[in-house]
Write an enzyme that holds these catalytic residues in place. Structure first.
Site, PDB file in Angstrom:
ATOM      1  N   HIS A   9     -83.722 -19.100  27.307  1.00  0.00           N
ATOM      2  CA  HIS A   9     -84.579 -18.783  28.461  1.00  0.00           C
ATOM      3  C   HIS A   9     -85.862 -19.621  28.413  1.00  0.00           C
ATOM      4  O   HIS A   9     -86.312 -20.144  29.437  1.00  0.00           O
ATOM      5  CB  HIS A   9     -84.981 -17.304  28.438  1.00  0.00           C
ATOM      6  CG  HIS A   9     -83.849 -16.331  28.507  1.00  0.00           C
ATOM      7  ND1 HIS A   9     -83.514 -15.514  27.464  1.00  0.00           N
ATOM      8  CD2 HIS A   9     -82.989 -16.035  29.515  1.00  0.00           C
ATOM      9  CE1 HIS A   9     -82.502 -14.736  27.810  1.00  0.00           C
ATOM     10  NE2 HIS A   9     -82.154 -15.032  29.052  1.00  0.00           N
ATOM     11  N   ARG A  63     -76.612 -11.145  24.296  1.00  0.00           N
ATOM     12  CA  ARG A  63     -75.510 -10.304  23.795  1.00  0.00           C
ATOM     13  C   ARG A  63     -75.165 -10.597  22.338  1.00  0.00           C
ATOM     14  O   ARG A  63     -74.422  -9.821  21.725  1.00  0.00           O
ATOM     15  CB  ARG A  63     -74.270 -10.483  24.674  1.00  0.00           C
ATOM     16  CG  ARG A  63     -74.433  -9.866  26.063  1.00  0.00           C
ATOM     17  CD  ARG A  63     -73.120  -9.818  26.843  1.00  0.00           C
ATOM     18  NE  ARG A  63     -73.228  -8.992  28.024  1.00  0.00           N
ATOM     19  CZ  ARG A  63     -73.465  -9.456  29.252  1.00  0.00           C
ATOM     20  NH1 ARG A  63     -73.611 -10.768  29.454  1.00  0.00           N
ATOM     21  NH2 ARG A  63     -73.543  -8.632  30.283  1.00  0.00           N
ATOM     22  N   GLN A  96     -71.935 -19.827  37.074  1.00  0.00           N
ATOM     23  CA  GLN A  96     -73.031 -19.195  37.820  1.00  0.00           C
ATOM     24  C   GLN A  96     -73.891 -20.248  38.517  1.00  0.00           C
ATOM     25  O   GLN A  96     -74.246 -20.110  39.685  1.00  0.00           O
ATOM     26  CB  GLN A  96     -73.885 -18.375  36.858  1.00  0.00           C
ATOM     27  CG  GLN A  96     -75.182 -17.884  37.428  1.00  0.00           C
ATOM     28  CD  GLN A  96     -75.906 -16.948  36.480  1.00  0.00           C
ATOM     29  OE1 GLN A  96     -75.531 -15.786  36.361  1.00  0.00           O
ATOM     30  NE2 GLN A  96     -76.919 -17.433  35.786  1.00  0.00           N
TER      31      GLN A  96
HETATM   32  P1  AMP Z   1     -79.614 -14.084  31.498  1.00  0.00           P
HETATM   33  O1  AMP Z   1     -80.895 -13.444  31.047  1.00  0.00           O
HETATM   34  O2  AMP Z   1     -78.518 -14.014  30.482  1.00  0.00           O
HETATM   35  O3  AMP Z   1     -79.194 -13.655  32.880  1.00  0.00           O
HETATM   36  O4  AMP Z   1     -79.939 -15.636  31.619  1.00  0.00           O
HETATM   37  C1  AMP Z   1     -80.995 -16.100  32.424  1.00  0.00           C
HETATM   38  C2  AMP Z   1     -80.890 -17.604  32.515  1.00  0.00           C
HETATM   39  O5  AMP Z   1     -80.963 -18.168  31.216  1.00  0.00           O
HETATM   40  C3  AMP Z   1     -79.570 -18.072  33.133  1.00  0.00           C
HETATM   41  O6  AMP Z   1     -79.828 -19.177  34.002  1.00  0.00           O
HETATM   42  C4  AMP Z   1     -78.778 -18.486  31.919  1.00  0.00           C
HETATM   43  O7  AMP Z   1     -77.818 -19.481  32.191  1.00  0.00           O
HETATM   44  C5  AMP Z   1     -79.864 -19.039  31.029  1.00  0.00           C
HETATM   45  N1  AMP Z   1     -79.433 -19.042  29.624  1.00  0.00           N
HETATM   46  C6  AMP Z   1     -78.925 -18.010  28.921  1.00  0.00           C
HETATM   47  N2  AMP Z   1     -78.589 -18.414  27.672  1.00  0.00           N
HETATM   48  C7  AMP Z   1     -78.884 -19.728  27.590  1.00  0.00           C
HETATM   49  C8  AMP Z   1     -78.765 -20.717  26.564  1.00  0.00           C
HETATM   50  N3  AMP Z   1     -78.270 -20.443  25.379  1.00  0.00           N
HETATM   51  N4  AMP Z   1     -79.169 -21.980  26.853  1.00  0.00           N
HETATM   52  C9  AMP Z   1     -79.674 -22.281  28.077  1.00  0.00           C
HETATM   53  N5  AMP Z   1     -79.817 -21.403  29.077  1.00  0.00           N
HETATM   54  C10 AMP Z   1     -79.430 -20.139  28.851  1.00  0.00           C
END
Ligand code: AMP
Length: 290
Positions: A37, A187, A153
């Site tokens: 993030h 997760r 997504q």
């Molecule tokens: P989430 O909180 O899981 O909904 O993720 C929020 C944003 O962070 C989304 O655009 C995800 O694709 C991105 N994201 C989550 N994990 C990663 C990661 N390991 N590397 C880069 N972006 C990420």
């Protein structure tokens, strides 16, 4: 740093910024922030005047038997991390604020949502597209950043922005990994120490596919078989899907071409993890994974 919980306040604030000629950058998240993030915030920060991060565990993108209730949350920690990244505003609404009853309008992006995570999680992308459309109307960003970790997504959002004429530039940032290669994810917290090691098989199977392709293999069925064999050697694993597809259309490829997206979802115990890699036949320095 401001913390805004009300939609009307966020809209007013965004409108005022726009009237003053300020550009708004936006990173939507479900919180429990990690380096993945933060990397998106660092991408956005120099490209906008005001950086808004949303923290909202969106109920409409979770299926009935999924982990909505136990999804990890730690707002105090998230707040501190956002402060360190020089975020200007955290938009932190409640579910009631976002979905007052009766709620009856959803965004459905066709085709791209029918495969991969869309097939395993019916309704998931309907929830994602809906909440992102709502957040765009609330935060009014000029620029929004998404992670390639959730490759499908990002494609769905791009299609929605195109089809519904949202005046928002979409940027994506590369997958951020733990030092041992596991893609960062909120997760990952669910994994026991032993499962945490088993989870490395996702990335290892992608590396295996890349190696085999670079050795000349062009048949997706062979790649799939080799990946399955490796993943199934880990007893706690259960394959949800392996996709070998065109990186733009997300349609299955008959043969490996110049650029191929290999994406997979695997349960390690009860925890569903995803990872992906775009394999290029002519590697550029940024695409070689070591
Ligand atoms: P989430 O909180 O899981 O909904 O993720 C929020 C944003 O962070 C989304 O655009 C995800 O694709 C991105 N994201 C989550 N994990 C990663 C990661 N390991 N590397 C880069 N972006 C990420």
């Amino acid at each position: 740093m401001k913390i805004i919980r009300k939609i009307s306040e966020m809209q007013q604030y965004a409108e005022t910024l726009r009237q003053h000629g300020k550009t708004i950058g936006f990173v939507p998240t479900m919180g429990f922030l990690h380096e993945g993030h933060l990397s998106l915030m660092r991408l956005a920060r120099p490209r906008c005047d005001t950086l808004v991060v949303s923290i909202f565990v969106n109920p409409t993108q979770f299926g009935p038997n999924e982990d909505l209730d136990k999804y990890p949350r730690d707002f105090r920690r998230d707040e501190e991390l956002c402060r360190q990244e020089k975020v200007d505003v955290i938009f932190y609404p409640t579910a009631e604020e976002m979905y007052p009853q009766p709620y009856r309008t959803f965004v459905n992006v066709e085709k791209l949502t029918e495969t991969m995570c869309g097939a395993s999680r019916p309704g998931h992308f309907r929830g994602v597209a809906t909440v992102v459309a709502k957040l765009f109307n609330i935060v009014k960003p000029h620029l929004a950043v998404f992670g390639q970790k959730d490759y499908q997504q990002a494609q769905v959002i791009r299609q929605m922005v195109h089809d519904l004429n949202f005046d928002v530039e979409i940027l994506t940032g590369p997958i951020v990994r733990e030092p041992d290669g596991l893609a960062m994810s909120s997760r990952n917290k669910y994994l026991s120490a032993a499962q945490r090691k088993d989870a490395l098989v996702l990335r290892q199977s992608l590396q295996l596919a890349q190696t085999i392709i670079r050795q000349g293999e062009r048949n997706p069925a062979v790649l799939r078989e080799r990946m399955e064999e490796l993943i199934e050697s880990v007893p706690t694993s259960r394959i949800d899907y392996i996709a070998i597809v065109d990186p733009e259309t997300l349609e299955d490829v008959a043969a490996i071409g110049e650029r191929t997206l290999i994406a997979l979802s695997v349960f390690i115990g009860q925890t569903r993890l995803i990872d992906n890699m775009v394999v290029e036949l002519t590697p550029t320095s940024s695409s070689v994974i070591t």
